[in-house]
Scaffold this motif. Structure first.
Motif, PDB file in Angstrom:
ATOM      1  N   LYS A   1      -3.271   1.917  -9.166  1.00 29.15           N
ATOM      2  CA  LYS A   1      -2.681   1.166  -7.438  1.00 29.15           C
ATOM      3  C   LYS A   1      -1.023   1.690  -8.147  1.00 29.15           C
ATOM      4  N   TRP A   2      -0.188   0.646  -8.821  1.00 27.66           N
ATOM      5  CA  TRP A   2       0.777   0.637  -8.991  1.00 27.66           C
ATOM      6  C   TRP A   2       0.927   0.696 -10.924  1.00 27.66           C
ATOM      7  N   VAL A   3       2.868   1.948 -10.579  1.00 23.50           N
ATOM      8  CA  VAL A   3       2.541   1.890 -12.241  1.00 23.50           C
ATOM      9  C   VAL A   3       4.085   0.374 -11.896  1.00 23.50           C
ATOM     10  N   VAL A   4       3.575  -1.009 -12.514  1.00 20.40           N
ATOM     11  CA  VAL A   4       4.377  -1.410 -12.444  1.00 20.40           C
ATOM     12  C   VAL A   4       5.913  -1.266 -13.910  1.00 20.40           C
ATOM     13  N   ASN A   5       6.514  -1.542 -13.728  1.00 21.02           N
ATOM     14  CA  ASN A   5       7.903  -1.538 -14.321  1.00 21.02           C
ATOM     15  C   ASN A   5       7.532  -0.463 -15.695  1.00 21.02           C
ATOM     16  N   PRO A   6       7.284   1.221 -15.477  1.00 22.25           N
ATOM     17  CA  PRO A   6       7.704   2.385 -15.807  1.00 22.25           C
ATOM     18  C   PRO A   6       8.522   2.165 -16.875  1.00 22.25           C
ATOM     19  N   SER A   7       9.590   2.103 -16.627  1.00 20.63           N
ATOM     20  CA  SER A   7      10.937   1.996 -18.251  1.00 20.63           C
ATOM     21  C   SER A   7      10.425   0.937 -18.614  1.00 20.63           C
ATOM     22  N   GLY A   8       9.510   0.067 -18.531  1.00 21.19           N
ATOM     23  CA  GLY A   8       9.208  -0.228 -20.124  1.00 21.19           C
ATOM     24  C   GLY A   8       9.491  -2.454 -19.540  1.00 21.19           C
ATOM     25  N   GLY A   9      10.546  -2.072 -18.645  1.00 18.53           N
ATOM     26  CA  GLY A   9      10.402  -3.892 -17.971  1.00 18.53           C
ATOM     27  C   GLY A   9      11.351  -4.633 -18.880  1.00 18.53           C
ATOM     28  N   LEU A  10      11.381  -5.646 -18.320  1.00 22.50           N
ATOM     29  CA  LEU A  10      12.816  -6.065 -19.144  1.00 22.50           C
ATOM     30  C   LEU A  10      12.232  -6.928 -20.763  1.00 22.50           C
ATOM     31  N   ILE A  11      10.752  -6.530 -20.998  1.00 26.60           N
ATOM     32  CA  ILE A  11      10.434  -7.189 -21.976  1.00 26.60           C
ATOM     33  C   ILE A  11      10.348  -5.888 -23.147  1.00 26.60           C
ATOM     34  N   SER A  12      10.076  -4.608 -22.908  1.00 23.44           N
ATOM     35  CA  SER A  12      10.678  -3.791 -23.713  1.00 23.44           C
ATOM     36  C   SER A  12      11.808  -2.808 -23.895  1.00 23.44           C
ATOM     37  N   LYS A  13      12.496  -2.478 -22.775  1.00 21.11           N
ATOM     38  CA  LYS A  13      13.763  -1.861 -22.340  1.00 21.11           C
ATOM     39  C   LYS A  13      15.049  -3.069 -22.907  1.00 21.11           C
ATOM     40  N   GLY A  14      14.901  -4.090 -22.607  1.00 17.93           N
ATOM     41  CA  GLY A  14      15.754  -4.870 -23.102  1.00 17.93           C
ATOM     42  C   GLY A  14      16.050  -6.029 -21.699  1.00 17.93           C
ATOM     43  N   HIS A  15      17.073  -6.857 -21.959  1.00 20.69           N
ATOM     44  CA  HIS A  15      17.502  -7.561 -20.829  1.00 20.69           C
ATOM     45  C   HIS A  15      18.903  -7.859 -20.649  1.00 20.69           C
ATOM     46  N   PRO A  16      19.761  -7.337 -20.953  1.00 25.80           N
ATOM     47  CA  PRO A  16      21.472  -8.042 -20.476  1.00 25.80           C
ATOM     48  C   PRO A  16      21.371  -7.747 -19.158  1.00 25.80           C
ATOM     49  N   ILE A  17      21.263  -9.533 -19.009  1.00 23.76           N
ATOM     50  CA  ILE A  17      21.384 -10.271 -17.886  1.00 23.76           C
ATOM     51  C   ILE A  17      21.230  -9.626 -17.188  1.00 23.76           C
TER      52      ILE A  17
ATOM     53  N   LYS B   1       0.717  -0.896   0.484  1.00 27.14           N
ATOM     54  CA  LYS B   1       0.293   0.613  -0.260  1.00 27.14           C
ATOM     55  C   LYS B   1       0.446   1.536  -0.265  1.00 27.14           C
ATOM     56  N   ASP B   2       1.926   1.322   0.095  1.00 26.92           N
ATOM     57  CA  ASP B   2       2.839   2.260   0.651  1.00 26.92           C
ATOM     58  C   ASP B   2       3.580   2.516  -0.914  1.00 26.92           C
ATOM     59  N   ILE B   3       3.675   1.801  -1.281  1.00 29.69           N
ATOM     60  CA  ILE B   3       4.452   1.759  -2.918  1.00 29.69           C
ATOM     61  C   ILE B   3       3.430   2.538  -3.894  1.00 29.69           C
ATOM     62  N   GLN B   4       5.009   2.664  -4.782  1.00 26.07           N
ATOM     63  CA  GLN B   4       3.703   4.023  -6.299  1.00 26.07           C
ATOM     64  C   GLN B   4       4.581   3.044  -7.650  1.00 26.07           C
ATOM     65  N   ALA B   5       6.049   2.919  -7.151  1.00 30.92           N
ATOM     66  CA  ALA B   5       6.610   2.537  -9.033  1.00 30.92           C
ATOM     67  C   ALA B   5       7.114   0.922  -8.390  1.00 30.92           C
ATOM     68  N   ILE B   6       7.190   0.325  -9.006  1.00 27.90           N
ATOM     69  CA  ILE B   6       8.279  -1.650  -9.023  1.00 27.90           C
ATOM     70  C   ILE B   6       8.783  -1.376 -10.330  1.00 27.90           C
ATOM     71  N   GLU B   7       9.647  -1.712 -10.682  1.00 25.47           N
ATOM     72  CA  GLU B   7      10.393  -2.597 -11.225  1.00 25.47           C
ATOM     73  C   GLU B   7      10.395  -3.988 -11.133  1.00 25.47           C
ATOM     74  N   LEU B   8       9.499  -4.511 -12.062  1.00 30.01           N
ATOM     75  CA  LEU B   8       9.617  -6.531 -11.520  1.00 30.01           C
ATOM     76  C   LEU B   8       9.821  -6.892 -13.311  1.00 30.01           C
ATOM     77  N   HIS B   9      10.322  -7.727 -11.937  1.00 28.00           N
ATOM     78  CA  HIS B   9      11.065  -8.720 -13.437  1.00 28.00           C
ATOM     79  C   HIS B   9      10.591  -9.736 -14.578  1.00 28.00           C
ATOM     80  N   ASP B  10      10.217  -8.858 -15.533  1.00 30.16           N
ATOM     81  CA  ASP B  10       8.903  -9.622 -16.517  1.00 30.16           C
ATOM     82  C   ASP B  10       9.403 -10.210 -17.268  1.00 30.16           C
ATOM     83  N   CYS B  11      10.792 -11.514 -17.503  1.00 30.73           N
ATOM     84  CA  CYS B  11      11.112 -11.673 -18.614  1.00 30.73           C
ATOM     85  C   CYS B  11      10.489 -12.473 -19.208  1.00 30.73           C
ATOM     86  N   PHE B  12       9.165 -12.788 -19.049  1.00 27.72           N
ATOM     87  CA  PHE B  12       7.791 -13.020 -19.962  1.00 27.72           C
ATOM     88  C   PHE B  12       6.735 -12.256 -19.065  1.00 27.72           C
TER      89      PHE B  12
END
Length: 482
Positions: free
Chosen positions: A406-422, A362-373
């Motif tokens: 409630k949350w913005v998950v992967n505002p960067s675009g996440g791994l799916i769109s930002k990319g995933h250089p491991i 409930k305290d969180i606004q932004a989340i960068e989450l590991h969306d490999c898929f």
């Protein structure tokens, strides 16, 4: 008092008498002291018995909690500078990993006005490469003789390095440390990156065995099968639809449009995501993270260093809490693909993170989450407590994972769109969250971003979750007991 006679014999007798007398006196004093303590303990107990039971319980709990808080408190740790390269398609840019790392680290140092000579220790995360690539990369910035740790922890390599940096500072071993990560990859699926290692045990063999025993193996990328089968299991158990997974990928591609560091900045329609080339079952190409080249870096410092450099406090982001974990027994025992990809591991360390920091979703606004898929993002909503188990589809349908929800998950675009250089992924998440908290993200800025969460996972397994907020944040309260 002791009196000595005139001869040696008398003196010896007197000395012996004095020693015995002293011993006896000491015993008497100790007996009286013990009796005194016991008497007061009895009196205190009698008083407690007369008080209401809830009062005494609450008092004891407060005392225990205070003692635990004192015991568990650790020095605060801050992110004061961040930087990253643009993530790109492998081989599309004429560079090597030392070039990537130099660019990312230089940007992070410039962000906080430091020099490489200020860095006392460093971690470098990467998955593919020989030994000491970290040294070779950082030698581009100088040969300062500092300890450099090469970190390989699957897709959580970068965040595992950051976790190590935090521990280095908390242990008082340094005041300024560097966490960076990179990857130089090949186009196509991860299978194209694997060397000929048939003469040894595959670290993921037990994970693959779970999958083989449930859905079998087919000629498709193995990681797509792992996470795709977890998605199939979720659909079977909870009625989730393929459209829910597609909505996640559609959202993440949309978020990346305004991220200049993103590998993809193209907006796709929902139908384009749904109807893209299938990789495995319901997973289409646009629901899978690409292979990527790139690097990211973060400069971490101690509270002591921040006090000596107060001009940095306005941009300092506190690592409120960070947890790293590995697989639970259920990953192999329950023949569940959801458990196999690390659900219980992430659920456990997320609960521990919330308990230690006093914060909650409930305290969180932004989340960068590991969306490999897309399947992993959906399942992780439940593991980190954004919704009850089985209800991720409803969260998606309400739009609670994007701007206006409630949350913005992967505002960067996440791994799916930002990319995933491991090796860079875990650090790049910190770059994005630090910039969000500092209000530097332009059109993709999350409104009123006060608390941000990181989630990074690697099959094998390793999981990292963390919470961040500005150093001088005044809104809300928390108890830091990391």
């Amino acid at each position: 008092m002791c009196f000595y006679g005139d001869n040696a014999s008398d003196k010896n007798v007197e000395q012996t008498y004095c020693k015995e007398n002293l011993r006896l006196s000491t015993k008497i004093v100790l007996i009286h002291l013990a009796f005194y303590i016991i008497t007061w303990l009895v009196r205190i107990n009698c008083i407690l018995q007369l008080l209401p039971h809830t009062w005494t319980n609450n008092y004891i709990k407060k005392v225990i909690f205070t003692l635990k808080e004192v015991k568990m408190s650790k020095p605060k740790v801050y992110v004061i500078g961040v930087g990253m390269t643009k993530f790109v398609k492998p081989r599309s840019v004429d560079w090597d990993y030392p070039d990537m790392v130099r660019e990312a680290v230089t940007t992070a140092l410039d962000d906080c006005g430091l020099k490489y000579t200020d860095v006392e220790q460093a971690t470098v995360g990467y998955l593919y490469g020989g030994t000491c690539c970290g040294q070779r990369a950082l030698y581009e910035l100088g040969l300062t003789g500092i300890p450099i740790f090469n970190v390989n922890n699957a897709c959580a390599s970068g965040s595992s390095g950051l976790f190590l940096c935090k521990q280095i500072i908390e242990g008082g071993n340094a005041d300024v440390v560097l966490a960076c990560g990179f990857e130089k990859m090949a186009p196509g699926s991860l299978e194209n990156m694997r060397a000929n290692l048939d003469d040894r045990t595959n670290p993921n063999e037990k994970h693959v065995e779970v999958m083989a025993n449930t859905y079998g193996l087919v000629p498709a990328p193995i990681t797509a099968q792992m996470f795709g089968n977890a998605g199939l299991e979720h659909m079977k158990k909870y009625g989730t639809k393929p459209e829910h997974f597609a909505k996640i990928a559609w959202k993440n591609h949309l978020h990346s449009v305004h991220n200049p560091k993103s590998q993809f900045q193209k907006e796709y329609s929902f139908d384009q995501v749904m109807n893209a080339r299938k990789i495995y079952e319901f997973l289409t190409l646009l629901q899978c993270s690409p292979t990527s080249d790139g690097s990211a870096a973060a400069i971490i410092c101690s509270e002591k260093y921040l006090l000596k450099n107060p001009h940095l406090r306005k941009q300092a982001v506190e690592i409120v809490g960070m947890e790293l974990g590995t697989d639970e027994p259920s990953v192999f025992k329950e023949n569940s693909n959801i458990k196999m990809i690390g659900f219980d591991m992430i659920e456990k360390i997320s609960k521990r993170l919330y308990q230690k920091t006093g914060l909650s979703p409930k305290d969180i606004q932004a989340i960068e989450l590991h969306d490999c898929f897309s399947a992993n993002e959906l399942i992780t909503y439940e593991a980190i407590g954004l919704c009850p188990i089985g209800k991720a589809g409803e969260l998606i349908d309400r739009g609670d994972n994007t701007y206006g929800g409630k949350w913005v998950v992967n505002p960067s675009g996440g791994l799916i769109s930002k990319g995933h250089p491991i090796g860079a992924t875990g650090v790049a998440q910190v770059v994005e969250l630090s910039n969000q908290l500092r209000g530097r993200c332009g059109k993709r800025q999350v409104p009123n971003c006060k608390v941000a969460m990181q989630h990074n996972i690697g099959i094998g397994g390793a999981g990292v979750v963390a919470l961040y907020r500005m150093a001088d944040q005044k809104d809300g309260s928390y108890r830091s007991k990391m």
